[in-house]
Design an enzyme around this catalytic site. Structure first.
Site, PDB file in Angstrom:
ATOM      1  N   GLN A  68      73.926 -57.563  10.030  1.00 28.55           N
ATOM      2  CA  GLN A  68      72.942 -57.902  11.067  1.00 28.55           C
ATOM      3  C   GLN A  68      73.085 -57.041  12.321  1.00 28.55           C
ATOM      4  OE1 GLN A  68      73.992 -62.303  10.667  1.00 28.55           O
ATOM      5  NE2 GLN A  68      71.887 -62.397  11.381  1.00 28.55           N
ATOM      6  N   LEU A  97      69.759 -65.566  13.195  1.00 27.35           N
ATOM      7  CA  LEU A  97      69.575 -64.739  14.390  1.00 27.35           C
ATOM      8  C   LEU A  97      68.674 -63.537  14.099  1.00 27.35           C
ATOM      9  CD1 LEU A  97      73.185 -64.698  15.924  1.00 27.35           C
ATOM     10  CD2 LEU A  97      71.207 -66.033  16.679  1.00 27.35           C
ATOM     11  N   HIS A 115      75.207 -68.335   3.437  1.00 27.21           N
ATOM     12  CA  HIS A 115      74.170 -67.607   4.189  1.00 27.21           C
ATOM     13  C   HIS A 115      74.702 -66.236   4.650  1.00 27.21           C
ATOM     14  CE1 HIS A 115      70.855 -67.701   7.424  1.00 27.21           C
ATOM     15  NE2 HIS A 115      71.610 -66.689   7.788  1.00 27.21           N
ATOM     16  N   GLU A 116      75.935 -66.216   5.167  1.00 22.53           N
ATOM     17  CA  GLU A 116      76.484 -64.955   5.704  1.00 22.53           C
ATOM     18  C   GLU A 116      76.833 -63.979   4.588  1.00 22.53           C
ATOM     19  OE1 GLU A 116      75.877 -64.646   8.692  1.00 22.53           O
ATOM     20  OE2 GLU A 116      75.673 -66.761   9.198  1.00 22.53           O
TER      21      GLU A 116
HETATM   22 NI    NI Z   1      71.517 -65.156   9.274  1.00 18.16          NI
END
Ligand code: NI
Length: 178
Positions: free
Chosen positions: A59, A100, A141-142
Site C-alpha cells: 500500500q 486505507l 486482509h493484509e
Molecule cells: Ni487494506
C-alpha cells in the site's frame, strides 16, 4: 521532525484504488536489516496517522512482505509481521471491512473465522499463533494486499461497478477543483 521527541520516522503516502501498483506482488524479506526495520517503523507511523488498524507494504509502494497491525482499542499493541503466512484456517465469518487504499468505502466480506498464522518479528524470531475475530480478518486482509488483492475483489460485479463509478465521479470533482 518534532522537537523534544527524537524521532526519525516518516510518513509514507498510501496508494489509493485503482492505482495499478496495488496489484503488485510483494517478495519475501530475505534479511531483516536496519532498512527493513525502518520501513516497518514508518509504516506503523503511517498506519496510526491514517487511523488504520493494519497496513501492508504494498500500500506504500514497497514490494516486500511486511505488514503492521494494531487492532487494540487503545492503539497501544503494535505488531510487525515480516513474511506472514496463513498455515491453516477454519470456519466462515462475515465482517464489514474498509481499507486505507479504498477510502470511504465499507462492505461485508466473507473470510475464514479462525486462522493459524506465522511470521517473523523484527528480531528474527519466528512466531506461530492462532487468531480469531478482528485480528483474524485483519491478518487475512493484509496478506491479501501483499498478493496484490483488495477486499473489494470479493464484492459482487454489480457492487464493484457501482464503486468504480463513485470513484470516477469523485476524481472528476477533484479535477474540477484543481
Ligand atoms: Ni487494506
Amino acid at each position: 521532525m518534532t522537537l523534544g521527541r527524537m524521532t526519525l520516522t516518516a510518513k509514507f503516502e498510501v496508494l489509493h484504488f485503482p492505482d495499478p501498483r496495488l496489484r503488485k506482488k510483494a517478495v519475501p524479506v530475505e534479511t531483516i536489516d536496519a532498512h527493513i526495520k525502518a520501513i516497518a517503523d514508518d509504516m506503523m507511523e503511517t498506519m496510526y496517522d491514517e487511523g488504520g488498524i493494519g497496513l501492508a507494504a504494498t500500500q506504500v509502494n514497497i514490494q516486500q512482505r511486511i505488514v503492521v497491525i494494531d487492532v487494540s482499542e487503545d492503539r497501544d499493541r503494535p505488531m510487525i509481521l515480516i513474511n506472514p503466512e496463513i498455515i491453516a484456517s477454519e470456519g466462515i465469518e462475515q465482517m464489514q471491512e474498509g481499507c486505507l487504499s479504498v477510502p470511504g468505502y465499507y462492505d461485508d466480506v466473507e473470510r475464514a473465522e479462525n486462522i493459524r498464522y506465522s511470521y517473523l518479528t523484527p528480531d528474527g524470531e519466528k512466531i506461530e499463533q492462532d487468531a480469531s475475530g478482528l485480528l483474524s480478518v485483519c491478518v487475512q486482509h493484509e496478506i491479501d494486499h501483499l498478493d496484490g488483492k483488495l477486499f473489494i475483489d470479493y464484492l459482487s460485479p454489480l457492487k464493484r461497478q457501482r464503486l468504480l463509478k463513485k470513484i470516477e465521479k469523485q476524481d472528476k470533482l477533484q479535477a474540477q477543483v484543481l
